[in-house]
Design an enzyme around this catalytic site. Structure first.
Site, PDB file in Angstrom:
ATOM      1  N   ASP A 154      -2.645  14.316   6.985  1.00 53.14           N
ATOM      2  CA  ASP A 154      -1.987  13.129   6.381  1.00 53.14           C
ATOM      3  C   ASP A 154      -0.827  13.345   5.478  1.00 53.14           C
ATOM      4  O   ASP A 154      -1.008  13.416   4.313  1.00 53.14           O
ATOM      5  CB  ASP A 154      -3.193  12.466   5.724  1.00 53.14           C
ATOM      6  CG  ASP A 154      -2.870  11.126   5.184  1.00 53.14           C
ATOM      7  OD1 ASP A 154      -1.884  10.370   6.028  1.00 53.14           O
ATOM      8  OD2 ASP A 154      -3.457  10.432   4.528  1.00 53.14           O
ATOM      9  N   ARG A 187     -11.278  17.520   9.685  1.00 50.72           N
ATOM     10  CA  ARG A 187     -10.491  16.301   9.856  1.00 50.72           C
ATOM     11  C   ARG A 187      -9.283  16.623  10.775  1.00 50.72           C
ATOM     12  O   ARG A 187      -8.840  15.587  11.550  1.00 50.72           O
ATOM     13  CB  ARG A 187     -10.127  15.937   8.723  1.00 50.72           C
ATOM     14  CG  ARG A 187      -9.132  14.635   8.584  1.00 50.72           C
ATOM     15  CD  ARG A 187      -9.125  14.051   7.150  1.00 50.72           C
ATOM     16  NE  ARG A 187      -8.087  13.088   7.188  1.00 50.72           N
ATOM     17  CZ  ARG A 187      -7.632  12.766   5.990  1.00 50.72           C
ATOM     18  NH1 ARG A 187      -8.130  12.782   5.116  1.00 50.72           N
ATOM     19  NH2 ARG A 187      -6.659  11.688   6.207  1.00 50.72           N
ATOM     20  N   GLU A 189       0.864  -1.173  -0.087  1.00 48.74           N
ATOM     21  CA  GLU A 189       0.095  -0.080  -0.111  1.00 48.74           C
ATOM     22  C   GLU A 189       0.787   1.246  -0.122  1.00 48.74           C
ATOM     23  O   GLU A 189       1.695   1.250   0.929  1.00 48.74           O
ATOM     24  CB  GLU A 189      -0.900  -0.079   1.315  1.00 48.74           C
ATOM     25  CG  GLU A 189      -1.880   1.258   1.253  1.00 48.74           C
ATOM     26  CD  GLU A 189      -3.177   1.037   2.101  1.00 48.74           C
ATOM     27  OE1 GLU A 189      -3.368  -0.299   2.164  1.00 48.74           O
ATOM     28  OE2 GLU A 189      -3.716   1.911   2.356  1.00 48.74           O
ATOM     29  N   GLU A 195     -10.517   4.678   9.145  1.00 47.85           N
ATOM     30  CA  GLU A 195     -10.922   4.181   7.665  1.00 47.85           C
ATOM     31  C   GLU A 195     -11.372   2.851   7.543  1.00 47.85           C
ATOM     32  O   GLU A 195     -11.010   2.009   6.689  1.00 47.85           O
ATOM     33  CB  GLU A 195      -9.511   4.487   7.113  1.00 47.85           C
ATOM     34  CG  GLU A 195      -8.848   6.060   6.955  1.00 47.85           C
ATOM     35  CD  GLU A 195      -7.666   6.018   6.120  1.00 47.85           C
ATOM     36  OE1 GLU A 195      -6.943   5.176   5.864  1.00 47.85           O
ATOM     37  OE2 GLU A 195      -7.493   7.173   5.668  1.00 47.85           O
ATOM     38  N   GLU A 208       3.791   9.220  -0.684  1.00 48.08           N
ATOM     39  CA  GLU A 208       2.446   9.033  -1.286  1.00 48.08           C
ATOM     40  C   GLU A 208       2.064  10.706  -1.840  1.00 48.08           C
ATOM     41  O   GLU A 208       1.059  10.332  -2.783  1.00 48.08           O
ATOM     42  CB  GLU A 208       1.603   8.684   0.146  1.00 48.08           C
ATOM     43  CG  GLU A 208      -0.030   8.722  -0.313  1.00 48.08           C
ATOM     44  CD  GLU A 208      -0.875   8.262   0.996  1.00 48.08           C
ATOM     45  OE1 GLU A 208      -0.191   7.947   1.901  1.00 48.08           O
ATOM     46  OE2 GLU A 208      -2.038   8.430   0.944  1.00 48.08           O
TER      47      GLU A 208
HETATM   48  C1  BDP Z   1      -3.144   7.289   4.343  1.00 49.76           C
HETATM   49  C2  BDP Z   1      -3.150   6.382   3.153  1.00 49.76           C
HETATM   50  C3  BDP Z   1      -3.775   5.092   3.595  1.00 49.76           C
HETATM   51  C4  BDP Z   1      -3.324   4.579   4.697  1.00 49.76           C
HETATM   52  C5  BDP Z   1      -3.651   5.521   5.910  1.00 49.76           C
HETATM   53  C6  BDP Z   1      -3.153   5.073   7.305  1.00 49.76           C
HETATM   54  O1  BDP Z   1      -3.761   7.151   2.075  1.00 49.76           O
HETATM   55  O2  BDP Z   1      -3.446   4.218   2.415  1.00 49.76           O
HETATM   56  O3  BDP Z   1      -4.020   3.182   4.927  1.00 49.76           O
HETATM   57  O4  BDP Z   1      -2.923   6.723   5.422  1.00 49.76           O
HETATM   58  O5  BDP Z   1      -2.207   5.807   7.476  1.00 49.76           O
HETATM   59  O6  BDP Z   1      -2.167   8.381   4.016  1.00 49.76           O
HETATM   60  O7  BDP Z   1      -3.631   4.520   7.947  1.00 49.76           O
END
Ligand code: BDP
Length: 716
Positions: free
Chosen positions: A380, A351, A183, A307, A408
């Site tokens: 994030d 958020r 991922e 999530e 990312e």
């Molecule tokens: C985000 C990502 C996702 C991760 C999430 C996380 O898009 O893929 O699972 O964070 O840190 O940045 O849990």
């Protein structure tokens, strides 16, 4: 876009070459990481010891011996013998268990070294001693010594170096799935060959352990935080134990991400309620099994109620209830729980506030073997964010920073962006929690609070690609993470230079030119992607190119760019001030007042905290719209400058890596223009103002850019 995606896929498919540790390779392809360049500094020539004195035996000492022999032989072209009886002119490596070595050190200085620290000191008879309390400390000292031989400008015949790490646990988090995908991984498939394990052991496991140990990393969470419950099945634990065995002599512990619902999914229980006696027992039994198979297992990393992941909230319990239940199961064996604070809910109005809102009320409720893992920023891993407001504020709970090494949101492995400056900016930010100079470094490394555990994690950028990280310069991000985890006070410019010297060349022009590029590179990305505090303008899902206009039917609003930039005919930015969501109130004074006032707020964070009119006048006298256009264009110019600089260095780098980096830099320039045009043209539909003619003319048309569809295969 399509062509590039295809090229990336092909590269991933053909990049299966394995790599062996040690020097003497023929082809330079990046597989040797920072062990590539075996040049020696002229000044260090006289430092070559006549002997290596090593009187102990163990797997770790075998590594020390091999590293010293290989490196000294290659660097000095001299066969340096290993001896068991001390003679003058020796490099001696050992632990405090060897009394003939300890006489040169005071008890108190040795005690202060803790488990991982070391001293390198030249004593009488031209002997240099590398000493530590543990063999692993001696291994770290060995790597430090070799690095000095390769990079130091100092005279190395009279050394007196004391090193103690800033954090006890220095971890990589792999977001690797059991099916081999990664991922947010941009360097090929996962290193872990689950199908072949436990029978077949890839040589890359040891090469990985060696690279990590050389920069002080001492823990790996092997699997994705979005964890498959299967990892806790006995079948997988047996595979994990083989990896742990390879890592052990390098001082690296294995940790696992666990799925909170495991007792019901693989344990046959009806639920995973942390208050249920059966569930509690299930985790206790699982912990016992794990430690029978992997006696030095490090612990669990948990993403819960985030999530879509299961967690204690599903049963009306808090994060503390969930974390403590797991902590109790691991406690008899010395294991820890790293519980992530990355939680947010689409119903909330901001958020950026939610992690704080959820965790602050739980301050002081966690067991001593729980550590809360907090991302550097409140949203994030953006190219730039303020610090998460939890740092410094949760005073009765141990916190560890989580940084993202994989890029990312910063152009994957296609753009050159050295993250040392991002990491350092974060670590050096003052939280003001206990007055001045209580930086993130200090509130997390035990200097301010009496933390029972200190730790830091980086989400790895490593995969099966020949060069491990997809971009040769992305290796520097792995390297600088390790170095800062070891010493959060380091100058990242020095780290960049040291990395360039070990990875490419000692040539002064090369090192000074490319360290300048590296130091500027993250700011360039900020400029052409998200200047002035903008954030999350990337396309939905993949987070690669610019899609500030992105609207997806049914998608969570807090995953869409419009939620963050809030462009309208009046202006731009997210009002998190006291007249808006009041996220500023989560920070200690004076941060709170500084962020709250657009005149005081650092310009880099302006649109993070404020929605400002297009004609808002900035400190430099320009209006917001003009400054925005200026910054986007500056980012493009910086990327062009990086490409030009690299092109002047052709005769200083091996041809293969030169060309590969050259291609990536050309892509970066193209995509910086794509970013600039997309964002400026889109925001122009709100500002209704011309792009200052002296700056640039867009290359693209907004309608064309909106039609581009990003190929998601690129994503993994
Ligand atoms: C985000 C990502 C996702 C991760 C999430 C996380 O898009 O893929 O699972 O964070 O840190 O940045 O849990």
């Amino acid at each position: 876009m399509y062509n590039k995606a295809l090229i990336v896929i092909l590269l991933v498919l053909v990049s299966t070459s394995l790599c062996t540790p040690a020097t003497g390779q023929t082809k330079i392809d990046g597989s040797q990481l920072w062990f590539t360049n075996t040049e020696l500094n002229a000044e260090t020539i006289k430092a070559c010891p006549d002997y290596i004195y090593l009187s102990q035996k163990s797997e770790t000492y075998n590594i020390i011996k091999k590293e010293l022999q290989d490196n000294l032989n290659t660097l000095f072209n001299k066969d340096v013998k290993v001896i068991k009886k001390l003679k003058p002119g020796s490099l001696c490596v050992g632990t405090t268990a060897q009394k003939n070595l300890t006489t040169y050190f005071s008890d108190s200085e040795l005690k202060e070294l803790g488990n991982d620290g070391f001293i390198i000191r030249t004593v009488k008879n031209n002997n240099t001693i590398i000493i530590a309390n543990t063999e692993i400390g001696a291994l770290y000292g060995t790597y430090h010594y070799i690095r000095l031989l390769q990079t130091s400008k100092d005279d190395l015949v009279n050394l007196n170096i004391v090193e103690v790490p800033s954090y006890d646990r220095r971890l990589l988090n792999h977001w690797d799935n059991l099916n081999g995908t990664v991922e947010r991984g941009y360097a090929g498939h996962s290193l872990w060959q689950w199908d072949e394990l436990p029978a077949t052991i890839s040589p890359r496991y040891e090469a990985y352990a060696r690279a990590n140990a050389s920069i002080g990393i001492n823990g790996s969470v092997l699997n994705n935080v979005n964890a498959s419950p299967d990892i806790l099945k006995t079948e997988y634990l047996n595979k994990v134990s083989v990896i742990a065995k390879v890592f052990r002599p390098y001082g690296i512990k294995v940790y696992l991400s666990v799925n909170f619902a495991s007792p019901s999914v693989i344990g046959g229980l009806s639920d995973a309620n942390p208050k249920s006696a059966d569930v509690i027992q299930w985790w206790k039994d699982k912990a016992k099994e794990i430690y029978t198979i992997i006696p030095d297992f490090g612990g669990f990393l948990v993403k819960a109620n985030s999530e879509g992941q299961p967690g204690p909230n599903d049963y009306g319990c808090t994060h503390a209830d969930g974390a403590n239940m797991l902590a109790d199961a691991l406690q008899p064996y010395g294991g820890i729980v790293m519980w992530r604070a990355f939680v947010y809910n689409p119903k909330g109005n901001d958020r950026a506030k939610q992690s704080y809102d959820e965790f602050m009320p739980l301050d002081g409720q966690f067991r001593s073997n729980v550590i809360i893992q907090v991302k550097n920023g409140p949203v994030d891993f953006q190219p730039r964010e303020p610090i998460s407001s939890l740092f410094g504020q949760m005073k009765h709970t141990t916190l560890m920073p989580e940084l993202q090494i994989t890029k990312e949101y910063l152009g994957f492995s296609d753009h050159l962006s050295f993250l040392g400056t991002l990491f350092k900016e974060f670590l050096d930010t003052d939280t003001y929690t206990e007055g001045r100079n209580t930086t993130v470094s200090k509130v997390t490394d035990g200097s301010v609070f009496n933390d029972s555990i200190t730790a830091i994690a980086g989400v790895a950028n490593i995969g099966l690609d020949t060069n491990w990280c997809g971009h040769h310069f992305a290796q520097a991000n792995w390297y600088v993470f390790g170095k800062l985890a070891w010493n959060n006070q380091l100058s990242v410019r020095d780290v960049a230079k040291e990395w360039l010297m070990q990875t490419f060349s000692h040539d002064e022009d090369f090192v000074s030119s490319m360290s300048r590029v590296m130091m500027e590179s993250r700011e360039a990305v900020v400029n052409y992607m998200t200047p002035l505090g903008l954030h999350h303008l990337m396309g939905w899902g993949h987070h690669y190119g610019p899609e500030p206009w992105c609207v997806i039917e049914g998608a969570r609003p807090d995953w869409l760019p419009t939620y963050y930039h809030k462009a309208d005919s009046i202006g731009l930015g997210f009002n998190r001030s006291s007249t808006g969501t009041n996220a500023v109130a989560q920070y200690a004074e004076p941060l709170k007042s500084v962020y709250d006032d657009p005149k005081l707020c650092p310009e880099e964070l302006l649109l993070w905290f404020h929605h400002l009119p297009w004609d808002y006048e900035l400190n430099n006298g320009k209006d917001l719209w003009t400054e925005l256009c200026y910054r986007y264009n500056l980012g493009v110019e910086q990327a062009q400058q990086f490409e030009e600089t690299w092109n002047t260095l052709q005769n200083k780098v091996d041809m293969d890596r030169f060309k590969e980096v050259q291609q990536k830099l050309a892509t970066q320039v193209r995509e910086a223009i794509w970013w600039r045009d997309a964002c400026v043209l889109y925001f122009q539909t709100f500002s209704d103002r011309p792009i200052p003619h002296e700056l640039f003319k867009p290359v693209h048309k907004l309608e064309d850019l909106k039609k581009l569809k990003f190929n998601m295969t690129h994503h993994n």
